[in-house]
Design a protein around this motif. Structure first.
Motif, PDB file in Angstrom:
ATOM      1  N   ALA A 581     -23.380   4.327  31.907  1.00  0.00           N
ATOM      2  CA  ALA A 581     -24.344   3.275  31.576  1.00  0.00           C
ATOM      3  C   ALA A 581     -25.533   3.850  30.826  1.00  0.00           C
ATOM      4  O   ALA A 581     -26.008   3.277  29.836  1.00  0.00           O
ATOM      5  N   GLN A 582     -25.968   5.009  31.288  1.00  0.00           N
ATOM      6  CA  GLN A 582     -27.120   5.667  30.653  1.00  0.00           C
ATOM      7  C   GLN A 582     -26.808   6.010  29.199  1.00  0.00           C
ATOM      8  O   GLN A 582     -27.650   5.857  28.318  1.00  0.00           O
ATOM      9  N   THR A 583     -25.594   6.462  28.953  1.00  0.00           N
ATOM     10  CA  THR A 583     -25.184   6.824  27.595  1.00  0.00           C
ATOM     11  C   THR A 583     -25.063   5.587  26.718  1.00  0.00           C
ATOM     12  O   THR A 583     -25.492   5.569  25.570  1.00  0.00           O
ATOM     13  N   VAL A 584     -24.501   4.549  27.289  1.00  0.00           N
ATOM     14  CA  VAL A 584     -24.212   3.359  26.490  1.00  0.00           C
ATOM     15  C   VAL A 584     -25.479   2.547  26.201  1.00  0.00           C
ATOM     16  O   VAL A 584     -25.772   2.221  25.051  1.00  0.00           O
ATOM     17  N   GLY A 585     -26.217   2.250  27.262  1.00  0.00           N
ATOM     18  CA  GLY A 585     -27.346   1.327  27.050  1.00  0.00           C
ATOM     19  C   GLY A 585     -28.673   1.863  27.525  1.00  0.00           C
ATOM     20  O   GLY A 585     -29.652   1.124  27.571  1.00  0.00           O
TER      21      GLY A 585
END
Lengths: 783, 297, 152
Positions: A581-585
Motif C-alpha cells: 500500500a505504501q508503495t502504491v499510494g
C-alpha cells in the motif's frame, strides 16, 4: 467491524519498567541546564497586598527569574473567568500564589522566596458556606459582576458562584397530597484529598518562541489552552506533552503549576522544573469539595416517591473551578437511581476563603449518592418497608424518566439488584462473633455517567505490520491507554495488541481531547481510535483485495494476516499489504473523531446546566457488611460486594483491578480521610501522619460481578469502568453503620471519634440553618 | 505584554551553613562532642523524628552527633534481676530481644507494633523517651509500668533517675547530656500494652493503656501499674485506678467499670487526629482489653 | 568533605550536605529515580531502599549516615534487566496501576520473600503497613506476594 474479539486479559506493557523503577514520570525528568522553581504562597486566607518587593530576592545567588501577577494578565475558569494565576491585590485563600522564583538549586529558590518582602493587610475571612450565605456576608469576590462569562445560563450573585436548577412536575402539589409521608434528611460531607503519589509537577522550556510544557496532567489540551489564556499568548504557542502520570483521580483534571514554570522558562531562557512539595499538595489540593445537602421526599405508604426536592451546597473554595460544572451533576446523581414524578433541585457552588476545590473520581456523585441512599433508608424506615424492596420498586427502569426528563433505556438496576442477591446468597457468612461489636449490612445503588465529549485519534499503518496510535490520551495508571485502546485497534486490524504502538500525549501531534477522566478514555478515545482503525482497515482491505484477487468483503483480518474468510493461510501478512500500500499510494493512515450523542432532556426543566442529560448512564450496586466497636467507634468492613454496569468488559481483569482500587479509595472517604480547616483558614492535615488513607490491613478483597449488556453508545458497547467503583462506597458504609448502630448517620467520614460521638449521643442531630426551609427561598433566580 | 525578566548572577553571599553530622565512634567520643557543641548540638539516633523537621517547619540544629551505631548503646543485657537496654536499640530489636520473656509482653508489644516495620527498625528507644514533643510514644507508658530507671550520661559521668522523674526534666535536659540506658527490674508480673490507632495499624495511637500486675497465690492483685499514653501531652501513671485494683482478682469488666469512674482525672489533648474527649472516652475500653491481655499473657 | 556509598554494587562518592536525605542523593546526584520521595516522613514507603540489606525509607537517612553503607535501590534488585521473583509475580498479576508506590513495594517485598518465606496473607498485609498504595486497593499486591512465595 472486526474479525477477532477485542475482549482479553491483556497485561500492561508499562508494568515491567514501573516495577524496575525505570519509568520516568514528570518528577523524574532532569534536563541539562534546568532551573528549580518554587512558589511564594499567601499565609492568610483573606487580605490585601500592600507591598510585594522582589528586589532583595533577585540578588540571592543562583536566582535566575522571578515572576509575579504582572506577568500573567489572564483569568481562567469554568463558566466564569474568575481565577488569576497570582493573587492580584487581593488574597482569597491561604496558599494562594504571590510570586514564583527559578534558581539554580531548589534551596536557592526557597531562599529567594524567603527574601521576597510582602506586606499584607489581613481582611475578614469567610471560611464556611454558612458564613458565605449569611445575610450581609463579606463577598469573596466583590467584583463578581465584572468577570467574563464563559457559559451563559447560570444564576450568580454574592458568594454564590453558580446556581443550577432542575424543576419538573408539580412538587408543591405532590407534597400537599394527603396520602404521603414527608421525609426530610440533612447531610454533610468533608473534603477528600486525592493523594496522587506523584505531586503536581512540570518541566517547562521556551524554544523557538513557543512554550514546551512537560507535565503530570490528565488534560493536556486544557493545560495548553488555560496556560495560554493566563499568559496572554495564542494557544498555538503552547505545546504540552505528558510522560506517564503517577496518579490522577481527578486532581490533575485542572491546571496547577504549569504556567509558573512556563513564565519562568521564558524569563530565564532555561528549562524550569517545578514540583509541589507534599505539604503544598496536602494544603492546596483541588479537593473533592465539602458539601451540605438537604433532601425531602413525599412518599406514599405503598412506597412510591411522588415528589422530591433538594438543596445542595458545594464549597468551591476561593475560585469557582470545577464546582461550577459540578452543580450540573446533582440532577443526575441526587436526582438519579429512582424514577421521579415531580422534582426540584438546586445546586449551588459557594465561594469561601479556602483553598479551591476540584474534581475527584465521581465528583459530586459520591456524596450525593451517600445522601440519597441514606435518605432512601430513612424513607423505608418511616413507611415500614424493607429498604431493598423499596429500592426494587423505585429504581430506574426501561422508559422511566430521570430528573431532567431524560428517558432511560432498558432495565438495568433491577436485574443488577437480583445479581447482587445471588452474589450475597452464594457466600457463607462467617459465624457471628460474640465480640460485643455491632453488626450491620446495607445494599445501595448508584447512578453515574460517562463524561463523553470530543476526542481525536490517528492510526498510522507502518510497513512492518505494526501501527502507531496517536491520541492526546494520558496513562494515569488506570490502564486504558495500555489495555483497552490497543485492544480495540488490534482487534479491528487483526494484529497482536503488542503491535499497536501507543504514542504518549503531545498536543503538537494529536487532535483536541477533553482529557483522561470521567470514565471517558475507553469510550471517547476508544471510539475515535476504533474509527481511525476502521479507516485503515478499509484501505488495507482494498489493497489486499487487489493483491489476493478477491473482493474486500470476502477478506478477514486476523492473526496478523489478511486472508479469504474460511481459508486460513490464504492471503498475505498485514506487513506485506502495508508495504504494498505504501508503495502504491503512499503510507496508510486513518483518523477518527468522537463526541457525545446528545441525549435530549425535557425542554425547559433545567437552568444553569452544562449538560442536560447523560449520554451514557452507568449504574452500580454495592453491598457491605460492617462491625462497629461500641467502645472505640472503630468500623471494620467485613465484606464488600460490587455489581457494576460496564456495558461490555474488554479487559475483565483490568476492570476488577479498578474496582478493588476504587472501592478502597471510597473506604478511605467513608471511614478515614478527613480534611478540616482551622480558624486560620488553613487545612489542618498537612501530611500522611494526619491524613489517613487506607493501608493494607484496612481493606478487604472486593467480590465483583460485571454486569454486561446494558445499552451504550461507547465503542463495542463499552462504558467507562474505572471511575465509578468509588461511587457508592460512602453510601454503603454509611447505611451499614446506621443499620448496625441504629443511629442516624448524617456525615462522612465515619472516623472512630465521629462514630463514638453518634453512639454516645454526644451531639445534636445535624441541621442546616443556612438552607432556607422553603425550597424556592434558596434560589437567586426563580425557576 | 509584561514579561518576567532574566536575572544575572550577582555577588556570592554565603548562606546558612548546612547541619554537620559527626558520626561518633565511641560513647566517650559522642559525649565529648555533645559537650563541646552545647546548645548548638543534639544527638541523632534513628533519625525518624529529626529528619521530619521540615514538615514541622523546625530548623535543623547546627550540629548533630550520630550515636545510632555505638555498640555501648545498642546492647540489651538480661540478668536474673534486671534488664538493661541500650538507648539506641531500635524498637524492632527490642521486641525481638524480649520475645522469650513473658513478663515483658507489654513492652514487646509496644516496641513491636509502633509505627510501621521499617520505622521500627530505625527508631530508637532513647529517641522515643527523649522526644518530649512526641505525645504518642508507645514505649513511654510501657516502661512507666515496669518501674524503669533511665541512665543519663555526660562527659563528667552518669546518673540514674526514675523514668517518671526523667519525663519531668526531659524537655530541659542540659545540653551534652544523653540518655544512655534504660534499666528495668525483673519481677514476676503480667503485662499488657493496648494501643488505639485510628486505622488498624500504621498510626500513632490516639490513646494507650499499659498495664502491669503481680498476682498473689489466690490470683489477687498484689501490685499494679497502669500508665496512660497519648491522652495527655506526656504519658503518666493512673494511681487511683492502680489502687482500686489492689487486693482483688483482676476482673476486666470490673476494672473497666472502675476506670469509667476515674477517667475525669485526665484532661485529653486536642489534636488534628483526635479530639480530647475521644482520647479520654476510650480509656475504660482500653483498660478492659489490657486486663484481658494481661491475664492471657 | 564527601561521602562514599556503594549503590547497586557501584562505589560512588557524593558531595551532598551531611543532612541531605539519601533519596535526594540517589535521585539527583546518582540519577537513580526509582525511589520516589512521596511523603518524606517514612509513612508511605515509596522511597524504600535496602541499606545493608534492610528495607529503609531513604527519606529518613541523611547522607552522613549513608556513608560506607551498602545500598540497593529498586533498579538494582534484578540483574541484567530481568525481573526478580516478586516483580515477576506482580507483573503476571496485573497488579500495577500508576506505579509510583511499586519501587518501594518491590524493595519491601523482595526482602520479605527471603526474610519470611512462610508469611501468611495477614503477615503480608501487616508487613505493608509502611507501604501505601493509592491505586490498587492492595489486593493484587498481596495475591502476587502469595504467588511469589509459592513459586520459590
Amino acid at each position: 467491524m472486526s474479525d477477532v474479539s477485542a475482549t482479553m486479559d491483556l497485561r500492561r506493557r508499562d508494568a515491567a519498567d514501573k516495577l524496575r523503577g525505570r519509568t520516568r514520570y514528570t518528577i523524574d525528568r532532569y534536563l541539562p541546564g534546568m532551573l528549580h522553581a518554587a512558589v511564594l504562597r499567601a499565609t492568610v486566607p483573606s487580605g490585601r497586598i500592600v507591598r510585594l518587593d522582589t528586589s532583595r530576592a533577585a540578588r540571592i545567588p543562583g536566582v535566575r527569574a522571578i515572576v509575579t501577577a504582572t506577568d500573567a494578565p489572564g483569568m481562567i475558569g469554568i463558566g466564569i473567568a474568575d481565577h488569576p494565576l497570582f493573587a492580584r491585590d487581593v488574597i482569597r485563600y491561604d496558599g494562594e500564589p504571590l510570586a514564583a522564583v527559578a534558581a539554580v538549586t531548589l534551596a536557592q529558590a526557597q531562599a529567594a522566596l524567603a527574601a521576597i518582602e510582602v506586606e499584607i493587610e489581613p481582611l475578614p475571612a469567610i471560611l464556611t458556606m454558612a458564613d458565605a450565605l449569611a445575610p450581609d456576608a463579606t463577598l469573596v469576590h466583590p467584583d463578581w459582576r465584572s468577570y467574563e462569562v464563559l457559559l451563559e445560563g447560570g444564576a450568580r450573585g454574592g458568594n454564590v458562584a453558580w446556581e443550577a436548577t432542575v424543576v419538573r412536575g408539580d412538587v408543591d402539589a405532590a407534597f400537599a397530597r394527603p396520602d404521603v409521608e414527608i421525609v426530610e434528611s440533612c447531610f454533610r460531607v468533608g473534603r477528600q484529598n486525592h493523594v496522587a503519589f506523584e505531586p503536581r509537577a512540570v518541566v517547562a522550556s521556551y524554544e523557538d518562541g513557543r512554550f514546551h510544557i512537560e507535565t503530570s496532567t490528565q488534560v493536556p489540551w486544557s493545560i495548553r489552552n488555560a496556560t495560554a489564556r493566563l499568559l496572554g499568548v495564542p494557544a498555538s504557542q503552547v505545546r504540552v506533552t505528558v510522560p506517564p502520570v503517577g496518579g490522577g483521580f481527578g486532581l490533575k483534571f485542572d491546571l496547577a503549576v504549569e504556567p509558573f514554570a512556563a513564565l519562568l522558562a521564558r524569563a530565564s531562557g532555561r528549562p524550569v522544573r517545578l514540583v509541589n512539595s507534599r505539604e503544598e499538595e496536602m494544603l492546596t489540593c483541588l479537593f473533592r469539595e465539602n458539601a451540605d445537602i438537604r433532601i425531602r421526599s413525599a412518599v406514599t405508604r405503598e412506597g412510591d416517591i411522588v415528589g422530591r426536592e433538594a438543596v445542595v451546597l458545594m464549597d468551591c473554595g476561593a475560585y469557582g473551578g470545577e464546582q461550577i460544572f459540578l452543580t450540573t451533576m446533582t440532577a443526575h446523581t441526587l436526582g438519579g437511581n429512582y424514577k421521579l414524578e415531580n422534582v426540584r433541585m438546586v445546586s449551588r457552588a459557594v465561594y469561601t476563603n479556602t483553598t479551591p476545590n476540584g474534581a475527584f473520581r465521581c465528583c459530586n456523585g459520591v456524596y450525593n449518592t451517600f445522601a440519597l441512599e441514606r435518605h432512601t433508608d430513612e424513607i423505608a424506615s418511616r413507611i415500614g418497608m424493607d429498604p431493598l424492596a423499596f429500592r426494587r420498586r423505585n429504581v430506574l427502569g426501561d422508559k422511566d424518566l430521570g430528573a431532567t426528563g431524560q428517558v432511560f433505556e432498558s432495565n438495568v438496576l433491577g436485574p443488577m439488584l437480583d445479581r447482587m442477591d445471588t452474589l450475597r446468597d452464594a457466600t457463607t457468612l462467617p459465624p457471628a462473633r460474640s465480640d460485643g461489636r455491632l453488626h450491620g449490612r446495607a445494599t445501595t445503588v448508584g447512578t453515574w455517567f460517562v463524561f463523553v465529549g470530543p476526542s481525536a485519534a490517528t492510526v498510522n499503518m507502518n510497513a512492518d505490520g505494526t501501527v502507531t496510535l496517536v491520541t492526546s490520551g494520558v496513562e494515569i495508571g488506570s490502564g486504558s491507554m495500555m489495555q483497552s485502546l490497543p485492544q480495540i485497534v488490534a482487534s479491528t486490524l487483526g494484529i497482536a495488541p503488542e503491535h499497536v504502538i501507543v504514542r504518549a500525549a503531545d498536543t503538537d501531534a494529536a487532535g483536541y481531547d477533553v482529557g483522561v477522566g470521567g470514565g471517558r478514555t475507553t469510550v471517547s478515545l476508544g471510539a475515535a481510535s476504533l474509527s481511525a482503525a476502521q479507516e485503515v482497515r478499509t484501505k488495507l482491505l482494498k489493497v489486499a483485495a487487489d493483491m489476493i484477487e478477491a473482493a474486500p468483503d470476502d477478506l478477514v483480518m486476523r492473526d496478523g494476516r489478511i486472508e479469504i474468510a474460511g481459508a486460513p493461510g490464504s492471503g498475505r501478512t498485514v506487513a506485506e499489504v502495508a508495504t504494498r500500500a505504501q508503495t502504491v499510494g503512499g503510507p496508510v493512515s486513518g483518523t477518527g473523531a468522537f463526541t457525545g450523542a446528545g441525549v435530549p432532556a425535557m425542554p425547559g426543566c433545567v437552568a444553569g446546566h452544562f449538560i442536560d442529560a447523560i449520554d451514557i448512564p452507568v449504574f452500580a450496586v454495592h453491598d457491605c457488611e460492617v462491625a462497629v466497636d461500641p467502645e472505640t467507634g472503630h468500623v471494620e468492613v467485613l465484606s464488600y460486594r460490587v455489581v457494576q454496569d460496564v456495558g461490555r468488559a474488554l479487559n475483565p481483569r483490568a476492570i476488577h483491578g479498578q474496582i478493588q482500587g476504587g472501592v478502597v479509595q471510597g473506604l478511605g472517604y467513608a471511614l478515614h480521610e478527613e480534611v478540616t480547616i482551622g480558624d486560620n483558614g488553613r487545612v489542618c492535615q498537612n501530611g500522611f501522619e494526619t491524613y489517613r488513607v487506607p493501608l493494607a490491613l484496612d481493606v478487604v478483597p472486593v467480590e465483583i460481578n460485571l454486569y454486561e449488556g446494558a445499552p451504550s453508545i461507547g465503542p463495542l458497547g463499552t462504558k467507562g469502568a474505572g471511575e465509578v467503583p468509588i461511587l457508592n462506597v460512602g453510601a454503603a458504609v454509611a447505611c451499614a453503620v446506621a443499620n448496625a448502630t441504629g443511629k442516624r448517620v448524617q456525615a462522612l467520614p465515619l472516623t472512630p471519634p465521629r462514630v463514638l460521638e453518634l453512639l454516645l449521643d454526644r451531639k445534636p442531630e445535624l441541621t442546616l440553618p443556612h438552607i432556607a426551609d422553603k425550597w424556592a427561598d434558596n434560589l437567586i433566580r426563580p425557576h | 505584554m509584561m514579561s518576567g525578566s532574566p536575572i544575572q548572577d550577582s555577588a556570592v553571599v554565603t548562606h546558612d551553613a548546612p547541619a554537620s553530622i559527626y558520626v561518633a565512634r565511641s560513647l566517650a567520643g559522642a559525649l565529648d562532642a555533645l559537650g563541646e557543641y552545647g546548645t548548638a548540638g543534639a544527638p541523632f539516633a534513628g533519625g525518624t523524628w529529626i529528619m521530619r523537621s521540615p514538615i514541622r517547619h523546625q530548623p535543623l540544629k547546627t550540629h548533630y552527633v550520630a550515636i545510632g551505631r555505638l555498640p555501648e548503646l545498642t546492647a540489651v543485657r538480661i540478668s536474673s534481676d534486671a534488664i538493661e537496654i541500650g538507648a539506641t536499640i531500635t524498637h524492632a530489636a527490642l521486641a525481638a530481644a524480649l520475645a522469650g520473656l513473658p513478663e515483658f509482653a507489654g513492652l514487646a508489644a509496644a516496641a513491636g507494633h509502633s509505627a510501621n516495620p521499617a520505622i521500627r527498625a530505625m527508631a530508637t528507644i532513647g529517641g522515643n523517651l527523649a522526644t518530649s514533643e512526641f505525645a504518642a510514644a508507645d514505649c513511654v507508658p510501657a516502661l512507666l509500668c515496669l518501674d524503669a530507671d533511665v541512665e543519663i550520661s555526660d562527659r563528667r559521668g552518669r546518673e540514674h533517675l526514675s523514668l517518671t522523674d526523667f519525663l519531668k526534666i526531659r524537655s530541659t535536659l542540659a545540653p551534652g547530656r544523653l540518655v544512655t540506658r534504660i534499666i528495668l527490674p525483673r519481677t514476676e508480673r503480667k503485662t499488657a500494652h493496648v494501643r488505639l490507632p485510628l486505622r488498624r495499624a500504621g498510626d500513632y495511637p490516639v490513646a494507650i493503656v499499659s498495664l502491669s500486675v503481680s498476682l498473689d497465690a489466690t490470683s489477687r492483685v498484689q501490685a499494679a501499674r497502669i500508665a496512660v499514653g497519648s491522652v495527655e501531652a506526656t504519658a503518666r501513671r493512673w494511681p487511683r485506678l492502680e489502687a482500686a485494683l489492689l487486693g482483688r482478682p483482676l476482673d476486666a469488666t470490673a476494672v473497666a467499670r472502675t476506670a469509667t469512674e476515674l477517667t475525669d482525672e485526665f484532661v485529653g489533648r486536642d489534636s488534628v487526629d483526635a479530639p480530647a474527649w475521644y482520647r479520654v472516652s476510650v480509656l475504660p475500653g482500653l483498660v478492659r482489653r489490657a486486663a484481658i491481655a494481661a491475664l492471657g499473657s | 568533605m564527601g561521602f562514599s556509598l556503594t549503590v547497586n554494587g557501584d562505589r560512588l562518592s557524593c558531595a551532598a550536605d551531611p543532612a541531605t536525605p539519601l533519596v535526594d542523593i540517589l535521585r539527583e546526584e546518582m540519577h537513580l529515580t526509582g525511589a520516589k520521595p512521596v511523603c518524606r516522613e517514612g509513612f508511605c514507603g515509596a522511597c524504600m531502599v535496602l541499606v545493608d540489606g534492610e528495607p529503609t525509607p531513604s527519606c529518613l537517612v541523611p547522607a552522613a549516615l549513608a556513608d560506607g553503607r551498602e545500598i540497593h535501590t529498586v533498579e538494582g534488585l534484578a540483574p541484567h534487566g530481568a525481573l526478580n521473583r516478586i516483580q515477576t509475580a506482580l507483573e503476571a498479576s496485573d497488579a500495577v496501576q500508576c506505579g509510583m508506590c511499586f519501587p518501594g513495594m518491590v524493595v519491601s517485598l523482595t526482602h520479605l520473600l527471603t526474610a519470611r518465606p512462610d508469611a501468611s496473607r495477614d503477615d503480608i498485609r501487616a508487613a505493608l503497613t509502611g507501604n501505601i498504595c493509592r491505586c490498587t486497593g492492595y489486593e493484587r499486591i498481596v495475591e502476587a506476594t502469595l504467588l511469589a512465595l509459592a513459586t520459590r
